[in-house]
Design a protein around this motif. Structure first.
Motif, PDB file in Angstrom:
ATOM      1  N   HIS A 192       0.864  -1.198   0.000  1.00  0.00           N
ATOM      2  CA  HIS A 192       0.000   0.000   0.000  1.00  0.00           C
ATOM      3  C   HIS A 192       0.895   1.242   0.000  1.00  0.00           C
ATOM      4  N   SER A 193       1.387   1.581  -1.183  1.00  0.00           N
ATOM      5  CA  SER A 193       2.304   2.720  -1.319  1.00  0.00           C
ATOM      6  C   SER A 193       2.316   3.183  -2.774  1.00  0.00           C
ATOM      7  N   ILE A 194       3.089   4.215  -3.044  1.00  0.00           N
ATOM      8  CA  ILE A 194       3.192   4.779  -4.400  1.00  0.00           C
ATOM      9  C   ILE A 194       4.458   4.244  -5.047  1.00  0.00           C
ATOM     10  N   ASN A 195       4.366   3.822  -6.301  1.00  0.00           N
ATOM     11  CA  ASN A 195       5.560   3.280  -6.971  1.00  0.00           C
ATOM     12  C   ASN A 195       5.997   4.148  -8.158  1.00  0.00           C
ATOM     13  N   GLU A 196       7.184   3.858  -8.653  1.00  0.00           N
ATOM     14  CA  GLU A 196       7.781   4.670  -9.719  1.00  0.00           C
ATOM     15  C   GLU A 196       6.970   4.613 -11.006  1.00  0.00           C
ATOM     16  N   LEU A 199       4.166   7.124 -10.891  1.00  0.00           N
ATOM     17  CA  LEU A 199       4.633   8.499 -11.108  1.00  0.00           C
ATOM     18  C   LEU A 199       4.999   8.729 -12.578  1.00  0.00           C
ATOM     19  N   LYS A 200       5.501   7.695 -13.222  1.00  0.00           N
ATOM     20  CA  LYS A 200       5.806   7.796 -14.658  1.00  0.00           C
ATOM     21  C   LYS A 200       4.518   8.024 -15.456  1.00  0.00           C
ATOM     22  N   ILE A 201       3.462   7.278 -15.122  1.00  0.00           N
ATOM     23  CA  ILE A 201       2.178   7.438 -15.822  1.00  0.00           C
ATOM     24  C   ILE A 201       1.611   8.834 -15.564  1.00  0.00           C
ATOM     25  N   VAL A 202       1.691   9.302 -14.314  1.00  0.00           N
ATOM     26  CA  VAL A 202       1.226  10.667 -13.988  1.00  0.00           C
ATOM     27  C   VAL A 202       1.928  11.676 -14.888  1.00  0.00           C
ATOM     28  N   ASN A 203       3.249  11.559 -15.014  1.00  0.00           N
ATOM     29  CA  ASN A 203       3.998  12.510 -15.846  1.00  0.00           C
ATOM     30  C   ASN A 203       3.640  12.399 -17.320  1.00  0.00           C
ATOM     31  N   LEU A 204       3.419  11.175 -17.782  1.00  0.00           N
ATOM     32  CA  LEU A 204       3.024  10.985 -19.194  1.00  0.00           C
ATOM     33  C   LEU A 204       1.668  11.639 -19.468  1.00  0.00           C
ATOM     34  N   LEU A 205       0.720  11.478 -18.535  1.00  0.00           N
ATOM     35  CA  LEU A 205      -0.614  12.060 -18.731  1.00  0.00           C
ATOM     36  C   LEU A 205      -0.555  13.584 -18.655  1.00  0.00           C
ATOM     37  N   ILE A 206       0.287  14.126 -17.776  1.00  0.00           N
ATOM     38  CA  ILE A 206       0.436  15.583 -17.707  1.00  0.00           C
ATOM     39  C   ILE A 206       1.024  16.105 -19.022  1.00  0.00           C
ATOM     40  N   ALA A 207       2.034  15.401 -19.521  1.00  0.00           N
ATOM     41  CA  ALA A 207       2.693  15.846 -20.755  1.00  0.00           C
ATOM     42  C   ALA A 207       1.740  15.814 -21.944  1.00  0.00           C
ATOM     43  N   GLY A 208       0.767  14.873 -21.893  1.00  0.00           N
ATOM     44  CA  GLY A 208      -0.179  14.753 -23.006  1.00  0.00           C
ATOM     45  C   GLY A 208      -1.418  15.618 -22.872  1.00  0.00           C
TER      46      GLY A 208
END
Length: 209
Positions: A192-196, A199-208
């Motif tokens: 139950h934690s946040i993984n890399e 965060l990669k998907i978050v950045n990809l969606l922000i970039a798009g």
């Protein structure tokens, strides 16, 4: 009001200068500063980050899967904090909703997902990490409105001790039905934690976006 809507922390660009803002919502036992530490993992430098803090570090007392009434009046107060924050970003800093992003973990993810479901519009992006819509199994999901292709990402372990994968998948279906572009990913046997990867998907969606 149980939670103080003025108890907030900020990071990144000053709100007056930023072209985007991310509202970050901490989990049970966490703090605004805890969740703001994730700002360092967001690659886009145009963001202001703003995080409210719950009274006693908990948004509501019981599991998000309990009957909703058991979590009152804390839950309504917590939802009011997010409403107040959104209104302030609009009125005081002139952010349009497509410039507003949401990110939450655990209890914070559940809270913001429930808030946006009740207040759908075209946001910049929504990232619910280890969370799902609030209420017991069988809760009516009579949300009205559309997300107009808002990117929403739901990431969670497939064996999370707090968040059943069925609720993540149910939430995915609800948001997709409301016109969001939903990405849901279940990570095998992850804690139950946040993984890399999340965060990669978050950045990809922000970039798009």
């Amino acid at each position: 009001m149980i939670h103080n809507p003025n108890n907030i922390r900020t990071a990144g660009k000053p709100l007056e200068e930023a072209s985007k803002v991310m509202i970050m919502v901490h989990g049970r036992g966490g703090s605004a500063n805890d969740i703001l530490s994730l700002a360092g993992h967001i690659n886009d430098t145009d963001f202001a980050f703003i995080a409210p803090e719950a009274q006693s570090n908990t948004w509501y007392p019981y599991s998000f899967l309990r009957p909703t009434q058991e979590n009152e009046p804390y839950l309504s107060s917590a939802l009011d904090v997010l409403a107040s924050l959104r209104a302030r970003l609009q009125a005081d800093f002139n952010f349009k909703m497509p410039q507003v992003y949401w990110l939450g973990f655990s209890q914070g993810a559940c809270l913001l997902l429930e808030y946006i479901a009740r207040n759908p519009t075209q946001y910049g992006g929504v990232f619910g990490l280890s969370g799902g819509l609030i209420g017991p199994e069988g809760t009516p999901r009579n949300y009205e409105g559309t997300f107009d292709n808002t990117p929403i990402f739901l990431g969670c372990s497939d064996h999370d001790s707090h968040v059943p994968k069925e609720r993540v998948l149910e939430s995915e279906g609800i948001f997709r039905g409301m016109g969001a572009e939903v990405t849901a990913k279940l990570y095998p046997n992850f804690p139950h934690s946040i993984n890399e990867d999340e965060l990669k998907i978050v950045n990809l969606l922000i970039a798009g976006s």
